[in-house]
Design a protein around this motif. Structure first.
Motif, PDB file in Angstrom:
ATOM      1  N   PHE A  10       0.808  -1.229   0.000  1.00  0.00           N
ATOM      2  CA  PHE A  10       0.000   0.000   0.000  1.00  0.00           C
ATOM      3  C   PHE A  10       0.838   1.275   0.000  1.00  0.00           C
ATOM      4  CE2 PHE A  10       0.173  -1.917   4.235  1.00  0.00           C
ATOM      5  CZ  PHE A  10       0.851  -0.937   4.943  1.00  0.00           C
ATOM      6  N   ALA A  11       2.131   1.159  -0.194  1.00  0.00           N
ATOM      7  CA  ALA A  11       3.007   2.336  -0.168  1.00  0.00           C
ATOM      8  C   ALA A  11       2.674   3.333  -1.274  1.00  0.00           C
ATOM      9  CB  ALA A  11       4.472   1.909  -0.260  1.00  0.00           C
ATOM     10  N   GLU A  12       2.466   2.859  -2.491  1.00  0.00           N
ATOM     11  CA  GLU A  12       2.215   3.780  -3.618  1.00  0.00           C
ATOM     12  C   GLU A  12       0.980   4.656  -3.394  1.00  0.00           C
ATOM     13  OE1 GLU A  12       4.050   4.658  -6.248  1.00  0.00           O
ATOM     14  OE2 GLU A  12       5.648   3.341  -5.563  1.00  0.00           O
ATOM     15  N   PRO A  13      -0.195   4.085  -3.028  1.00  0.00           N
ATOM     16  CA  PRO A  13      -1.352   4.965  -2.818  1.00  0.00           C
ATOM     17  C   PRO A  13      -1.176   5.916  -1.637  1.00  0.00           C
ATOM     18  CG  PRO A  13      -1.971   2.646  -2.502  1.00  0.00           C
ATOM     19  CD  PRO A  13      -0.561   2.675  -2.990  1.00  0.00           C
ATOM     20  N   VAL A  14      -0.495   5.480  -0.598  1.00  0.00           N
ATOM     21  CA  VAL A  14      -0.250   6.364   0.545  1.00  0.00           C
ATOM     22  C   VAL A  14       0.649   7.517   0.111  1.00  0.00           C
ATOM     23  CG1 VAL A  14       0.857   6.551   2.805  1.00  0.00           C
ATOM     24  CG2 VAL A  14      -0.644   4.614   2.315  1.00  0.00           C
ATOM     25  N   MET A  15       1.707   7.229  -0.628  1.00  0.00           N
ATOM     26  CA  MET A  15       2.609   8.287  -1.089  1.00  0.00           C
ATOM     27  C   MET A  15       1.887   9.258  -2.023  1.00  0.00           C
ATOM     28  SD  MET A  15       6.353   6.502  -1.553  1.00  0.00           S
ATOM     29  CE  MET A  15       5.815   5.373  -2.826  1.00  0.00           C
ATOM     30  N   ALA A  16       1.075   8.730  -2.934  1.00  0.00           N
ATOM     31  CA  ALA A  16       0.326   9.602  -3.848  1.00  0.00           C
ATOM     32  C   ALA A  16      -0.601  10.524  -3.063  1.00  0.00           C
ATOM     33  CB  ALA A  16      -0.465   8.760  -4.847  1.00  0.00           C
ATOM     34  N   HIS A  17      -1.283   9.983  -2.066  1.00  0.00           N
ATOM     35  CA  HIS A  17      -2.178  10.790  -1.233  1.00  0.00           C
ATOM     36  C   HIS A  17      -1.402  11.882  -0.500  1.00  0.00           C
ATOM     37  CE1 HIS A  17      -5.239  11.934   1.653  1.00  0.00           C
ATOM     38  NE2 HIS A  17      -4.407  11.620   2.629  1.00  0.00           N
ATOM     39  N   MET A  18      -0.284  11.525   0.088  1.00  0.00           N
ATOM     40  CA  MET A  18       0.507  12.509   0.826  1.00  0.00           C
ATOM     41  C   MET A  18       1.034  13.594  -0.118  1.00  0.00           C
ATOM     42  SD  MET A  18       0.347  11.855   4.020  1.00  0.00           S
ATOM     43  CE  MET A  18       1.622  12.978   4.622  1.00  0.00           C
ATOM     44  N   ASN A  19       1.528  13.205  -1.279  1.00  0.00           N
ATOM     45  CA  ASN A  19       2.068  14.182  -2.226  1.00  0.00           C
ATOM     46  C   ASN A  19       0.978  15.081  -2.796  1.00  0.00           C
ATOM     47  OD1 ASN A  19       4.757  13.370  -1.957  1.00  0.00           O
ATOM     48  ND2 ASN A  19       4.525  11.780  -3.497  1.00  0.00           N
ATOM     49  N   ASP A  20      -0.206  14.515  -3.053  1.00  0.00           N
ATOM     50  CA  ASP A  20      -1.294  15.284  -3.658  1.00  0.00           C
ATOM     51  C   ASP A  20      -2.035  16.159  -2.649  1.00  0.00           C
ATOM     52  OD1 ASP A  20      -0.673  14.074  -6.062  1.00  0.00           O
ATOM     53  OD2 ASP A  20      -2.332  12.637  -5.978  1.00  0.00           O
ATOM     54  N   ASP A  21      -2.217  15.660  -1.429  1.00  0.00           N
ATOM     55  CA  ASP A  21      -3.103  16.334  -0.474  1.00  0.00           C
ATOM     56  C   ASP A  21      -2.422  16.890   0.765  1.00  0.00           C
ATOM     57  OD1 ASP A  21      -5.180  15.613  -2.184  1.00  0.00           O
ATOM     58  OD2 ASP A  21      -5.620  13.775  -1.078  1.00  0.00           O
ATOM     59  N   HIS A  22      -1.169  16.525   1.011  1.00  0.00           N
ATOM     60  CA  HIS A  22      -0.516  16.931   2.263  1.00  0.00           C
ATOM     61  C   HIS A  22       0.920  17.409   2.058  1.00  0.00           C
ATOM     62  CE1 HIS A  22      -3.934  15.412   4.480  1.00  0.00           C
ATOM     63  NE2 HIS A  22      -3.854  14.285   3.794  1.00  0.00           N
ATOM     64  N   ALA A  23       1.147  18.139   0.966  1.00  0.00           N
ATOM     65  CA  ALA A  23       2.499  18.631   0.669  1.00  0.00           C
ATOM     66  C   ALA A  23       3.020  19.533   1.780  1.00  0.00           C
ATOM     67  CB  ALA A  23       2.511  19.362  -0.669  1.00  0.00           C
ATOM     68  N   SER A  24       2.145  20.344   2.369  1.00  0.00           N
ATOM     69  CA  SER A  24       2.595  21.241   3.439  1.00  0.00           C
ATOM     70  C   SER A  24       3.028  20.447   4.671  1.00  0.00           C
ATOM     71  CB  SER A  24       1.512  22.252   3.800  1.00  0.00           C
ATOM     72  OG  SER A  24       0.349  21.597   4.273  1.00  0.00           O
ATOM     73  N   SER A  25       2.367  19.330   4.923  1.00  0.00           N
ATOM     74  CA  SER A  25       2.776  18.473   6.044  1.00  0.00           C
ATOM     75  C   SER A  25       4.146  17.872   5.784  1.00  0.00           C
ATOM     76  CB  SER A  25       1.759  17.358   6.272  1.00  0.00           C
ATOM     77  OG  SER A  25       0.523  17.886   6.698  1.00  0.00           O
ATOM     78  N   LEU A  26       4.401  17.443   4.552  1.00  0.00           N
ATOM     79  CA  LEU A  26       5.710  16.877   4.230  1.00  0.00           C
ATOM     80  C   LEU A  26       6.808  17.911   4.483  1.00  0.00           C
ATOM     81  CD1 LEU A  26       4.872  14.940   0.950  1.00  0.00           C
ATOM     82  CD2 LEU A  26       5.312  13.968   3.218  1.00  0.00           C
ATOM     83  N   LEU A  27       6.548  19.160   4.122  1.00  0.00           N
ATOM     84  CA  LEU A  27       7.518  20.218   4.390  1.00  0.00           C
ATOM     85  C   LEU A  27       7.704  20.398   5.896  1.00  0.00           C
ATOM     86  CD1 LEU A  27       9.350  22.454   3.336  1.00  0.00           C
ATOM     87  CD2 LEU A  27       7.349  23.934   3.233  1.00  0.00           C
ATOM     88  N   GLN A  28       6.614  20.330   6.631  1.00  0.00           N
ATOM     89  CA  GLN A  28       6.672  20.489   8.088  1.00  0.00           C
ATOM     90  C   GLN A  28       7.513  19.382   8.730  1.00  0.00           C
ATOM     91  OE1 GLN A  28       2.910  19.912  10.085  1.00  0.00           O
ATOM     92  NE2 GLN A  28       3.350  21.582  11.505  1.00  0.00           N
ATOM     93  N   TYR A  29       7.457  18.171   8.199  1.00  0.00           N
ATOM     94  CA  TYR A  29       8.207  17.053   8.785  1.00  0.00           C
ATOM     95  C   TYR A  29       9.712  17.271   8.740  1.00  0.00           C
ATOM     96  CZ  TYR A  29       3.704  14.666   8.408  1.00  0.00           C
ATOM     97  OH  TYR A  29       2.384  14.334   8.494  1.00  0.00           O
ATOM     98  N   LEU A  30      10.172  18.136   7.846  1.00  0.00           N
ATOM     99  CA  LEU A  30      11.606  18.425   7.790  1.00  0.00           C
ATOM    100  C   LEU A  30      12.086  19.060   9.091  1.00  0.00           C
ATOM    101  CD1 LEU A  30      12.081  19.789   4.159  1.00  0.00           C
ATOM    102  CD2 LEU A  30      12.395  17.454   4.997  1.00  0.00           C
ATOM    103  N   SER A  31      11.187  19.696   9.831  1.00  0.00           N
ATOM    104  CA  SER A  31      11.579  20.310  11.103  1.00  0.00           C
ATOM    105  C   SER A  31      12.003  19.261  12.128  1.00  0.00           C
ATOM    106  CB  SER A  31      10.439  21.164  11.662  1.00  0.00           C
ATOM    107  OG  SER A  31       9.351  20.353  12.074  1.00  0.00           O
ATOM    108  N   LEU A  32      11.692  18.002  11.874  1.00  0.00           N
ATOM    109  CA  LEU A  32      12.078  16.926  12.779  1.00  0.00           C
ATOM    110  C   LEU A  32      13.548  16.539  12.625  1.00  0.00           C
ATOM    111  CD1 LEU A  32       8.916  14.682  12.339  1.00  0.00           C
ATOM    112  CD2 LEU A  32       9.441  16.178  14.263  1.00  0.00           C
ATOM    113  N   ILE A  33      14.201  17.052  11.595  1.00  0.00           N
ATOM    114  CA  ILE A  33      15.606  16.740  11.361  1.00  0.00           C
ATOM    115  C   ILE A  33      16.440  17.849  12.003  1.00  0.00           C
ATOM    116  CG2 ILE A  33      17.400  16.346   9.630  1.00  0.00           C
ATOM    117  CD1 ILE A  33      15.153  15.442   7.718  1.00  0.00           C
TER     118      ILE A  33
END
Length: 102
Positions: A10-33
């Motif tokens: 199920f990795a592909e559909p989860v990644m597509a969903h995150m990239n399409d609908d949650h791009a700002s969250s992905l950017l926010q996760y960089l703060s964890l580094i």
């Protein structure tokens, strides 16, 4: 013989969903580094997902960074819970930063 990652199905559909609908969250996760400078980041795209976390490609430089989960995940609901957990961790870090600035 290497075992197939339990999240592969199920990795592909989860990644597509995150990239399409949650791009700002992905950017926010960089703060964890720790120590990562994100002022020049234009976009972040989830590229690989497994039971331990996910890789993101950061543009414009094209580098790939790893965002780990707090614990191993082996089922689809667990992936959602782990990603929500990352969002909560980012929110707590932002609240702490605001408190420190006040």
């Amino acid at each position: 013989e290497a075992a197939v990652d339990p999240c592969a199905a199920f990795a592909e559909p989860v990644m597509a969903h995150m990239n399409d609908d949650h791009a700002s969250s992905l950017l926010q996760y960089l703060s964890l580094i720790p120590g990562l400078e994100t002022t020049d980041v234009e976009s972040v795209e989830m590229k690989r997902l497994d039971r331990f976390g996910f890789d993101v490609r950061v543009l414009p430089n094209g580098g790939v960074l790893r965002i780990p989960f707090d614990e191993e995940v082996t089922e689809r609901k667990g992936i959602k819970d782990a990603i929500v957990g990352l969002s909560k961790k980012c929110a707590a870090m932002a609240a702490e930063a605001e408190k420190a600035e006040a």
